[in-house]
Design a protein around this motif. Structure first.
Motif, PDB file in Angstrom:
ATOM      1  N   ARG A 259       2.724  10.586  -7.675  1.00  0.00           N
ATOM      2  CA  ARG A 259       2.517  10.400  -9.111  1.00  0.00           C
ATOM      3  C   ARG A 259       3.114   9.118  -9.678  1.00  0.00           C
ATOM      4  O   ARG A 259       2.725   8.670 -10.745  1.00  0.00           O
ATOM      5  CB  ARG A 259       3.078  11.616  -9.875  1.00  0.00           C
ATOM      6  CG  ARG A 259       2.157  12.818  -9.753  1.00  0.00           C
ATOM      7  CD  ARG A 259       2.869  14.123 -10.063  1.00  0.00           C
ATOM      8  NE  ARG A 259       1.925  15.241 -10.003  1.00  0.00           N
ATOM      9  CZ  ARG A 259       1.488  15.788  -8.868  1.00  0.00           C
ATOM     10  NH1 ARG A 259       1.913  15.311  -7.718  1.00  0.00           N
ATOM     11  NH2 ARG A 259       0.619  16.791  -8.885  1.00  0.00           N
ATOM     12  N   PHE A 260       4.084   8.560  -8.981  1.00  0.00           N
ATOM     13  CA  PHE A 260       4.747   7.366  -9.499  1.00  0.00           C
ATOM     14  C   PHE A 260       4.721   6.256  -8.454  1.00  0.00           C
ATOM     15  O   PHE A 260       4.304   6.466  -7.309  1.00  0.00           O
ATOM     16  CB  PHE A 260       6.185   7.693  -9.907  1.00  0.00           C
ATOM     17  CG  PHE A 260       6.284   8.747 -10.972  1.00  0.00           C
ATOM     18  CD1 PHE A 260       6.077   8.423 -12.305  1.00  0.00           C
ATOM     19  CD2 PHE A 260       6.564  10.062 -10.644  1.00  0.00           C
ATOM     20  CE1 PHE A 260       6.155   9.392 -13.292  1.00  0.00           C
ATOM     21  CE2 PHE A 260       6.643  11.049 -11.620  1.00  0.00           C
ATOM     22  CZ  PHE A 260       6.430  10.710 -12.955  1.00  0.00           C
ATOM     23  N   SER A 261       5.177   5.100  -8.834  1.00  0.00           N
ATOM     24  CA  SER A 261       5.192   3.946  -7.935  1.00  0.00           C
ATOM     25  C   SER A 261       6.082   4.221  -6.727  1.00  0.00           C
ATOM     26  O   SER A 261       7.291   4.458  -6.873  1.00  0.00           O
ATOM     27  CB  SER A 261       5.708   2.712  -8.689  1.00  0.00           C
ATOM     28  OG  SER A 261       6.036   1.679  -7.792  1.00  0.00           O
TER      29      SER A 261
ATOM     30  N   PHE B 142       2.674  -3.444  -2.771  1.00  0.00           N
ATOM     31  CA  PHE B 142       2.027  -2.145  -2.596  1.00  0.00           C
ATOM     32  C   PHE B 142       0.671  -2.166  -3.303  1.00  0.00           C
ATOM     33  O   PHE B 142       0.540  -2.741  -4.388  1.00  0.00           O
ATOM     34  CB  PHE B 142       2.889  -1.030  -3.185  1.00  0.00           C
ATOM     35  CG  PHE B 142       4.063  -0.667  -2.340  1.00  0.00           C
ATOM     36  CD1 PHE B 142       4.067   0.509  -1.598  1.00  0.00           C
ATOM     37  CD2 PHE B 142       5.181  -1.492  -2.273  1.00  0.00           C
ATOM     38  CE1 PHE B 142       5.161   0.847  -0.815  1.00  0.00           C
ATOM     39  CE2 PHE B 142       6.272  -1.167  -1.497  1.00  0.00           C
ATOM     40  CZ  PHE B 142       6.261   0.015  -0.761  1.00  0.00           C
ATOM     41  N   PRO B 143      -0.349  -1.534  -2.710  1.00  0.00           N
ATOM     42  CA  PRO B 143      -1.668  -1.521  -3.358  1.00  0.00           C
ATOM     43  C   PRO B 143      -1.638  -0.704  -4.640  1.00  0.00           C
ATOM     44  O   PRO B 143      -0.977   0.327  -4.720  1.00  0.00           O
ATOM     45  CB  PRO B 143      -2.569  -0.861  -2.300  1.00  0.00           C
ATOM     46  CG  PRO B 143      -1.641  -0.026  -1.483  1.00  0.00           C
ATOM     47  CD  PRO B 143      -0.347  -0.798  -1.432  1.00  0.00           C
ATOM     48  N   GLU B 144      -2.350  -1.186  -5.644  1.00  0.00           N
ATOM     49  CA  GLU B 144      -2.436  -0.452  -6.901  1.00  0.00           C
ATOM     50  C   GLU B 144      -3.453   0.676  -6.765  1.00  0.00           C
ATOM     51  O   GLU B 144      -4.456   0.549  -6.071  1.00  0.00           O
ATOM     52  CB  GLU B 144      -2.865  -1.388  -8.042  1.00  0.00           C
ATOM     53  CG  GLU B 144      -1.831  -2.431  -8.395  1.00  0.00           C
ATOM     54  CD  GLU B 144      -2.247  -3.238  -9.609  1.00  0.00           C
ATOM     55  OE1 GLU B 144      -3.261  -2.879 -10.231  1.00  0.00           O
ATOM     56  OE2 GLU B 144      -1.550  -4.219  -9.927  1.00  0.00           O
ATOM     57  N   LYS B 145      -3.173   1.785  -7.425  1.00  0.00           N
ATOM     58  CA  LYS B 145      -4.098   2.913  -7.401  1.00  0.00           C
ATOM     59  C   LYS B 145      -5.308   2.591  -8.267  1.00  0.00           C
ATOM     60  O   LYS B 145      -5.180   2.083  -9.377  1.00  0.00           O
ATOM     61  CB  LYS B 145      -3.408   4.178  -7.913  1.00  0.00           C
ATOM     62  CG  LYS B 145      -2.265   4.643  -7.008  1.00  0.00           C
ATOM     63  CD  LYS B 145      -1.607   5.884  -7.548  1.00  0.00           C
ATOM     64  CE  LYS B 145      -0.469   6.324  -6.637  1.00  0.00           C
ATOM     65  NZ  LYS B 145       0.231   7.525  -7.167  1.00  0.00           N
TER      66      LYS B 145
ATOM     67  N   SER C 284       4.194   7.999   3.208  1.00  0.00           N
ATOM     68  CA  SER C 284       2.883   8.005   2.558  1.00  0.00           C
ATOM     69  C   SER C 284       2.450   6.612   2.129  1.00  0.00           C
ATOM     70  O   SER C 284       1.283   6.405   1.771  1.00  0.00           O
ATOM     71  CB  SER C 284       2.900   8.943   1.345  1.00  0.00           C
ATOM     72  OG  SER C 284       3.876   8.552   0.395  1.00  0.00           O
ATOM     73  N   SER C 285       3.362   5.633   2.178  1.00  0.00           N
ATOM     74  CA  SER C 285       3.018   4.255   1.832  1.00  0.00           C
ATOM     75  C   SER C 285       2.312   3.542   2.976  1.00  0.00           C
ATOM     76  O   SER C 285       1.552   2.594   2.753  1.00  0.00           O
ATOM     77  CB  SER C 285       4.282   3.464   1.470  1.00  0.00           C
ATOM     78  OG  SER C 285       4.926   3.997   0.338  1.00  0.00           O
ATOM     79  N   ILE C 286       2.561   3.998   4.196  1.00  0.00           N
ATOM     80  CA  ILE C 286       2.083   3.271   5.380  1.00  0.00           C
ATOM     81  C   ILE C 286       0.565   3.093   5.408  1.00  0.00           C
ATOM     82  O   ILE C 286       0.080   1.971   5.627  1.00  0.00           O
ATOM     83  CB  ILE C 286       2.584   3.962   6.665  1.00  0.00           C
ATOM     84  CG1 ILE C 286       4.109   3.814   6.762  1.00  0.00           C
ATOM     85  CG2 ILE C 286       1.919   3.368   7.909  1.00  0.00           C
ATOM     86  CD1 ILE C 286       4.736   4.577   7.916  1.00  0.00           C
ATOM     87  N   PRO C 287      -0.257   4.159   5.210  1.00  0.00           N
ATOM     88  CA  PRO C 287      -1.712   3.962   5.294  1.00  0.00           C
ATOM     89  C   PRO C 287      -2.254   2.927   4.317  1.00  0.00           C
ATOM     90  O   PRO C 287      -3.269   2.280   4.605  1.00  0.00           O
ATOM     91  CB  PRO C 287      -2.272   5.367   4.975  1.00  0.00           C
ATOM     92  CG  PRO C 287      -1.170   6.305   5.338  1.00  0.00           C
ATOM     93  CD  PRO C 287       0.090   5.571   4.973  1.00  0.00           C
ATOM     94  N   GLY C 288      -1.602   2.760   3.181  1.00  0.00           N
ATOM     95  CA  GLY C 288      -2.075   1.785   2.202  1.00  0.00           C
ATOM     96  C   GLY C 288      -1.651   0.362   2.488  1.00  0.00           C
ATOM     97  O   GLY C 288      -2.158  -0.589   1.872  1.00  0.00           O
TER      98      GLY C 288
END
Length: 405
Positions: free
Chosen positions: A73-75, A191-194, A126-130
């Motif tokens: 939900r957050f950065s 980090f990629p933006e949603k 959870s950051s890795i795939p992005g």
């Protein structure tokens, strides 16, 4: 490791996440070793050590799901940086411990540091795939095992030596500096933006348990890996307890032996990259075969009385663990929708760590009545039988129809 270096060079954003993890992990391991040694020095009893180890596990149960929920939900970048910065103060608080009357500082700070890790871990994973190319996931996940190996060798093995030579205070300062360094490195990651669709999905999300149920029901591989996670965590407690028992009681090596065997685990994990990065398919079957071979190494470990062979068996078991973990993590990252990965990884970590704690407690209790080698043999056989059972499951027509990886 040449390929690993080339991947790290190619994946610039992951490279920073990798080095932040190494810096963070080594500092934390340094401090952990020093804290346990300090407790034994101050109290002269293992009770304070046991309480501290138990305190480390509690936050995972309470805050693991919260950490996953926050990551979705957050950065994630903000979560990683903030948790590292907050932990600096508590890492330095151990410097104020001078006697038994200050033990509360150890307990409170240990709890807060563990809370930080419980929130940090799912956000990081959870950051890795992005941050990486999708076709590089299995290689990246095998590099994650290399990172754990580096931390084990550079942290757990070296931490005791540094603490004994320079004193515990140096390791506490080093840990605080490592959190600051990791935060500064993470702050440079793009980090990629949603996208709009991802933000819209956030508004529709239910609570973590409903998300967990929905994701598990949508994928047969996830269901099998959840079962595998439960079984492996339930047995891992045996291995964690026996490392120290084998070193101290069976081989009469003392603390040096504990560091030696942890170093063997680190070496095995680092070597696993050379095999895992060559995988292109059949991740599930490969992971289960590795689980069976890991059990074989643990069984052989329980039968040997030679230190050299025991060292090699620990290396072999960790080698198989590294490949298996890379396979299982790759499946999860491909099967779990991106918007749910933080929640799922947080809950999976909670389940795994809770069962690990229970398993460690039960293993310690069982060792009062059963010889260490007998318990190790039972654990090794259990790994083998579970792997064979799960391989039989994925070979069924019903499982194949639902899809496997």
């Amino acid at each position: 490791m040449g390929l690993g270096i080339s991947i790290i060079r190619e994946e610039k954003q992951y490279r920073r996440l990798f080095f932040a993890g190494v810096v963070n992990g080594i500092g934390d391991r340094f401090s952990s070793v020093a804290v346990l040694a300090m407790l034994l020095h101050i109290t002269g009893s293992g009770m304070a050590v046991g309480v501290t180890l138990a305190i480390r596990l509690i936050p995972s149960l309470l805050f693991g799901p919260i950490g996953g929920w926050l990551a979705d939900r957050f950065s994630r970048k903000a979560i990683l940086v903030i948790t590292d910065l907050i932990r600096i103060v508590f890492a330095l608080s151990f410097l104020m411990v001078n006697g038994k009357e200050d033990l509360w500082i150890v307990y409170v700070s240990t709890f807060v540091l563990a809370v930080g890790e419980a929130i940090y871990a799912p956000a990081r994973k959870s950051s890795i795939p992005g941050l990486v190319k999708k076709d590089q996931l299995v290689k990246i996940n095998s590099l994650e095992q290399v990172m754990v190996g580096i931390v084990l060798i550079g942290g757990a093995f070296s931490g005791g030596i540094v603490s004994s030579i320079f004193g515990a205070g140096v390791t506490f300062w080093f840990n605080a500096a490592s959190f600051l360094g990791a935060a500064l490195i993470t702050a440079t990651i793009a980090f990629p933006e949603k996208n709009k669709e991802g933000k819209a999905n956030e508004a529709k999300k239910g609570n973590p348990l409903s998300t967990f149920k929905k994701v598990v029901l949508m994928s047969a591989p996830i269901q099998l890996l959840l079962f595998c996670e439960i079984i492996i965590a339930s047995m891992n407690g045996i291995d964690n307890v026996l490392i120290s028992v084998y070193a101290v009681k069976e081989y009469q090596l003392g603390d040096v032996g504990v560091g030696l065997f942890y170093g063997a685990l680190g070496i095995g994990l680092m070597l696993s990259f050379s095999a895992a990065n060559r995988l292109r398919k059949n991740y599930l079957l490969t992971g289960l075969i590795c689980l069976m071979l890991e059990g074989t190494f643990l069984f052989l470990l329980s039968r040997t009385h030679l230190i050299v062979i025991a060292f090699l068996m620990f290396c072999g078991a960790a080698f198989m663990t590294g490949i298996g973990n890379a396979c299982f993590d790759t499946i999860l990252m491909k099967e779990i929708p991106e918007e749910h990965q933080g929640t799922m990884f947080g809950l999976l970590a909670t389940i795994g760590n809770t069962l690990l704690g229970i398993s460690m407690f039960l293993s310690g209790f069982v060792l009062q009545y059963l010889a260490p080698r007998s318990l190790g043999m039972i654990g090794g056989i259990a790994y083998i039988l579970v792997a064979i059972l799960l391989m039989a499951v994925i070979s069924t027509k019903a499982f194949k129809r639902r899809g496997t990886i």
